[in-house]
Design a protein around this motif. Structure first.
Motif, PDB file in Angstrom:
ATOM      1  N   PHE A 114      19.163  -5.183 -16.816  1.00 30.14           N
ATOM      2  CA  PHE A 114      18.085  -5.884 -16.116  1.00 30.14           C
ATOM      3  C   PHE A 114      16.857  -4.997 -16.017  1.00 30.14           C
ATOM      4  CE2 PHE A 114      22.106  -7.563 -14.491  1.00 30.14           C
ATOM      5  CZ  PHE A 114      21.960  -8.900 -14.836  1.00 30.14           C
ATOM      6  N   ASP A 115      15.714  -5.609 -16.263  1.00 24.68           N
ATOM      7  CA  ASP A 115      14.447  -4.891 -16.157  1.00 24.68           C
ATOM      8  C   ASP A 115      13.893  -4.933 -14.742  1.00 24.68           C
ATOM      9  OD1 ASP A 115      14.182  -4.426 -19.081  1.00 24.68           O
ATOM     10  OD2 ASP A 115      14.050  -6.616 -19.118  1.00 24.68           O
ATOM     11  N   ALA A 116      14.324  -5.907 -13.972  1.00 20.12           N
ATOM     12  CA  ALA A 116      13.836  -6.063 -12.603  1.00 20.12           C
ATOM     13  C   ALA A 116      14.881  -6.763 -11.762  1.00 20.12           C
ATOM     14  CB  ALA A 116      12.530  -6.852 -12.587  1.00 20.12           C
ATOM     15  N   TYR A 117      14.768  -6.571 -10.459  1.00 20.13           N
ATOM     16  CA  TYR A 117      15.663  -7.201  -9.500  1.00 20.13           C
ATOM     17  C   TYR A 117      14.816  -7.862  -8.414  1.00 20.13           C
ATOM     18  CZ  TYR A 117      18.384  -3.352 -11.570  1.00 20.13           C
ATOM     19  OH  TYR A 117      18.955  -2.444 -12.434  1.00 20.13           O
ATOM     20  N   VAL A 118      15.063  -9.123  -8.131  1.00 23.40           N
ATOM     21  CA  VAL A 118      14.465  -9.775  -6.967  1.00 23.40           C
ATOM     22  C   VAL A 118      15.576  -9.856  -5.945  1.00 23.40           C
ATOM     23  CG1 VAL A 118      13.402 -11.862  -6.044  1.00 23.40           C
ATOM     24  CG2 VAL A 118      12.717 -10.998  -8.290  1.00 23.40           C
ATOM     25  N   PHE A 119      15.513  -8.952  -4.954  1.00 23.53           N
ATOM     26  CA  PHE A 119      16.655  -8.802  -4.052  1.00 23.53           C
ATOM     27  C   PHE A 119      16.209  -8.442  -2.650  1.00 23.53           C
ATOM     28  CE2 PHE A 119      17.628  -4.123  -5.633  1.00 23.53           C
ATOM     29  CZ  PHE A 119      16.383  -3.724  -5.209  1.00 23.53           C
ATOM     30  N   LEU A 121      14.646   2.925  -9.117  1.00 23.14           N
ATOM     31  CA  LEU A 121      13.514   2.000  -9.106  1.00 23.14           C
ATOM     32  C   LEU A 121      12.208   2.713  -9.449  1.00 23.14           C
ATOM     33  CD1 LEU A 121      14.281  -0.105  -5.884  1.00 23.14           C
ATOM     34  CD2 LEU A 121      14.997  -0.539  -8.246  1.00 23.14           C
ATOM     35  N   LEU A 122      11.334   1.979 -10.101  1.00 17.45           N
ATOM     36  CA  LEU A 122      10.034   2.507 -10.506  1.00 17.45           C
ATOM     37  C   LEU A 122       9.094   2.569  -9.304  1.00 17.45           C
ATOM     38  CD1 LEU A 122       8.475   3.309 -13.143  1.00 17.45           C
ATOM     39  CD2 LEU A 122       7.624   0.941 -13.177  1.00 17.45           C
ATOM     40  N   GLY A 148      10.553  -8.091  -5.331  1.00 17.24           N
ATOM     41  CA  GLY A 148      10.840  -7.736  -6.710  1.00 17.24           C
ATOM     42  C   GLY A 148      10.669  -6.254  -6.971  1.00 17.24           C
ATOM     43  N   ALA A 149      11.669  -5.639  -7.601  1.00 19.24           N
ATOM     44  CA  ALA A 149      11.639  -4.215  -7.946  1.00 19.24           C
ATOM     45  C   ALA A 149      11.843  -4.051  -9.452  1.00 19.24           C
ATOM     46  CB  ALA A 149      12.732  -3.462  -7.186  1.00 19.24           C
ATOM     47  N   ILE A 150      11.340  -2.935  -9.995  1.00 18.24           N
ATOM     48  CA  ILE A 150      11.409  -2.667 -11.438  1.00 18.24           C
ATOM     49  C   ILE A 150      12.408  -1.551 -11.707  1.00 18.24           C
ATOM     50  CG2 ILE A 150      10.099  -2.120 -13.517  1.00 18.24           C
ATOM     51  CD1 ILE A 150       9.053  -4.596 -12.104  1.00 18.24           C
ATOM     52  N   ASN A 151      13.257  -1.747 -12.698  1.00 12.25           N
ATOM     53  CA  ASN A 151      14.225  -0.743 -13.119  1.00 12.25           C
ATOM     54  C   ASN A 151      13.486   0.448 -13.735  1.00 12.25           C
ATOM     55  OD1 ASN A 151      16.250   0.780 -14.382  1.00 12.25           O
ATOM     56  ND2 ASN A 151      17.432  -1.032 -14.973  1.00 12.25           N
ATOM     57  N   GLN A 176       8.914  -2.726 -18.458  1.00  8.34           N
ATOM     58  CA  GLN A 176       8.433  -2.422 -17.111  1.00  8.34           C
ATOM     59  C   GLN A 176       7.068  -3.047 -16.884  1.00  8.34           C
ATOM     60  OE1 GLN A 176       8.460   1.840 -16.825  1.00  8.34           O
ATOM     61  NE2 GLN A 176      10.632   1.955 -16.283  1.00  8.34           N
ATOM     62  N   ASP A 177       6.185  -2.889 -17.857  1.00  6.64           N
ATOM     63  CA  ASP A 177       4.836  -3.429 -17.711  1.00  6.64           C
ATOM     64  C   ASP A 177       4.864  -4.952 -17.611  1.00  6.64           C
ATOM     65  OD1 ASP A 177       3.837  -0.863 -17.870  1.00  6.64           O
ATOM     66  OD2 ASP A 177       3.247  -1.031 -19.991  1.00  6.64           O
ATOM     67  N   ALA A 178       5.677  -5.584 -18.439  1.00  5.63           N
ATOM     68  CA  ALA A 178       5.754  -7.040 -18.426  1.00  5.63           C
ATOM     69  C   ALA A 178       6.406  -7.544 -17.138  1.00  5.63           C
ATOM     70  CB  ALA A 178       6.536  -7.524 -19.645  1.00  5.63           C
ATOM     71  N   ALA A 179       7.480  -6.879 -16.714  1.00  5.47           N
ATOM     72  CA  ALA A 179       8.156  -7.287 -15.482  1.00  5.47           C
ATOM     73  C   ALA A 179       7.220  -7.142 -14.288  1.00  5.47           C
ATOM     74  CB  ALA A 179       9.416  -6.456 -15.266  1.00  5.47           C
ATOM     75  N   TYR A 180       6.480  -6.040 -14.250  1.00  6.81           N
ATOM     76  CA  TYR A 180       5.519  -5.863 -13.160  1.00  6.81           C
ATOM     77  C   TYR A 180       4.473  -6.968 -13.189  1.00  6.81           C
ATOM     78  CZ  TYR A 180       1.730  -4.317 -10.284  1.00  6.81           C
ATOM     79  OH  TYR A 180       0.748  -4.307  -9.324  1.00  6.81           O
TER      80      TYR A 180
END
Length: 522
Positions: free
Chosen positions: A119-124, A138-139, A378-381, A389-393
């Motif tokens: 996973f590139d990101a987590y919404v948690f 996390l980034l 939302g957090a970034i891996n 990372q850039d796209a997920a952000y």
């Protein structure tokens, strides 16, 4: 002054200063528990929130972003609905992987800790940051959020920037939601009978008992005085915290409601406050549906919106689910009821509220609104490829941008509740979603009353929070409700379980994390 008390004051000032035609503030007690209204701001009297960034064409073309989140179906719904629009703007593709609430924490932690990085990101849950930031999973988003015009970081309420998004002075998540428990009531029947919304939990039980068994929606069937979720493994443990909060915390947010801030003694352990809270929680089942012990929040919401409950306690979702249902324009919202007693931590006994024990009480009532959960974020891996990372952000920034989130928080299907200043001051999206102006003002006012309360209770946010609440607390309270344990045994089970977790991590480490989360200087 603690930083969270400063936040509460700052939020209050922001909301007051940006609202138009402000009415005089009204204390909860003077309106029978109803919070002061947030004044309306129309499109002509308040600036429209800035929209997301203009089309970027193929900026992220070929990038596939995997996001893990909750299968509510709330929470995942807006991510899934908005992903194609973001793809048109950027060329990037989003895959939303949605799982049960009990699964998210373990799945995310396993993904990061084993280096799987699926996973590139987590919404948690932002409560879990302590378990993810320490190992570097996390980034750090600090520079990004402060230099992102699409996100408009300063429009996000100070509490949500500092609590949901930040840990140890760095930003790790983008808020998508703001969560507080409130009590909802059938405004139409209470007004008809000349009954004020409950100011205390004793009031709550009295009102619920009056309406238990009455036909509240004219369908010829007996209905319920109260509907409060109690199912194990379905987030119900937050409800006992809301009931206990005003008995456990009396001197402001930095007093804390979970542990003694001097020695990490569990406040949910053996004492008169916890006994009173457990007994009250059990009594709400006596004026509720016969199967309430197996009811989750979806069940209680369904009963309330179909007119079958006089009272319920929930997050902000009920207010936005009411339009189009039997409960439309029949629903009132108020700050969670309080207590006229509070725990003396030295003796374990309950004492009367006075200027010393409950300095923020209103007419003798110690309100302690609970920021349960805090709000989906939302957090970034940190180990995802840079392009991902850039796209997920960018996708999370798009989701949280004022124009997008300003609509999504008004829709009950999303599970998202207001967290931006503009969402309190610009009333038009709420009207567009089907709320009347009176309903919108009452709903936003109840949230505002919680958010600005000096005795607001912060949810637990230390390493292994998931185990303290979702495992130990949930299990013990469920056993109590099922009459497998009495109150004394339940309190001891919680204390023993919490102390074991604390000792496993290290008492000094956990105490330092706990007091830091409350803004307490040591």
């Amino acid at each position: 002054m603690s930083r969270f008390r400063s936040i509460a004051i700052a939020v209050g000032l922001i909301l007051v200063e940006t609202a138009c035609n402000a009415a005089p503030s009204v204390s909860p007690a003077s309106t029978g528990g109803a919070a002061a209204s947030v004044p309306a701001a129309t499109s002509s009297s308040a600036p429209a929130p800035s929209g997301p960034a203009a089309s970027q064409g193929d900026k992220f073309k070929g990038v596939n972003v995997n996001i893990l989140t909750f299968n509510g179906p709330q929470v995942a719904e807006p991510l899934q609905r908005r992903a194609p629009d973001w793809e048109k703007l950027t060329g990037g593709h989003v895959n939303v992987v949605a799982v049960g609430f009990q699964t998210i924490y373990d799945k995310a932690l396993l993904d990061a800790s084993t280096g799987t990085n699926a996973f590139d990101a987590y919404v948690f849950n932002p409560q879990w940051l302590g378990d993810f930031t320490g190992p570097g999973y996390l980034l750090d988003l600090t520079d990004r959020v402060n230099n992102d015009p699409q996100l408009n970081w300063q429009d996000i309420g100070p509490f949500f920037r500092d609590f949901n998004a930040s840990y140890n002075g760095k930003v790790y998540t983008i808020p998508l939601d703001g969560d507080f428990h409130m009590v909802y009531y059938r405004k139409d029947i209470l007004e008809k009978d000349g009954i004020k919304p409950p100011a205390t939990w004793d009031d709550y039980l009295t009102v619920a008992a009056k309406y238990q068994g009455q036909d509240l929606n004219a369908d010829g069937q007996p209905d319920y005085g109260s509907c409060i979720a109690k199912k194990k493994g379905a987030q119900s443990y937050w409800w006992i915290i809301s009931i206990a909060a005003g008995l456990l915390q009396g001197k402001g947010t930095n007093d804390g409601a979970f542990f003694n801030t001097t020695d990490m003694t569990p406040l949910f352990g053996p004492n008169e406050a916890m006994t009173k809270a457990l007994e009250t929680y059990a009594k709400t089942a006596e004026v509720g549906p016969p199967d309430e012990l197996n009811m989750d929040v979806g069940g209680s919401r369904g009963l309330f919106t179909t007119g079958r409950c006089a009272l319920t306690m929930d997050w902000g979702d009920v207010g936005t689910l009411a339009p189009g249902t039997y409960a439309e324009d029949k629903t009132g919202a108020t700050i969670t009821p309080g207590w006229k007693q509070v725990l003396d931590r030295a003796t374990g006994k309950l004492v009367a509220c006075d200027a010393t024990t409950c300095p923020n009480a209103v007419d003798g009532v110690n309100y302690a609104p609970f920021a349960s959960f805090g709000g989906w974020s939302g957090a970034i891996n940190a180990k995802a490829p840079a392009a991902n990372q850039d796209a997920a952000y960018d996708f999370l920034s798009y989701m949280s941008s004022p124009a997008i989130s300003g609509v999504d928080v008004t829709l009950g299907k999303t599970g998202y509740n207001p967290y931006r200043t503009s969402q309190f001051t610009n009333i038009q999206p709420w009207l567009d979603a089907g709320l009347s102006q009176g309903a919108a003002e009452n709903y936003l006012g109840a949230i505002k009353a919680s958010l600005t309360n000096a005795n607001m209770v912060l949810d637990l946010r230390i390493p292994l929070t998931k185990r303290y609440e979702q495992d130990v607390l949930d299990t013990a309270v469920s056993q109590y409700l099922a009459k497998e344990l009495d109150a004394t045994a339940t309190e001891q089970a919680i204390a023993d379980g919490w102390n074991a977790i604390t000792d496993e991590v290290g008492k000094d480490k956990q105490l330092a994390a706990y007091v830091a989360s409350l803004g307490v200087a040591r």
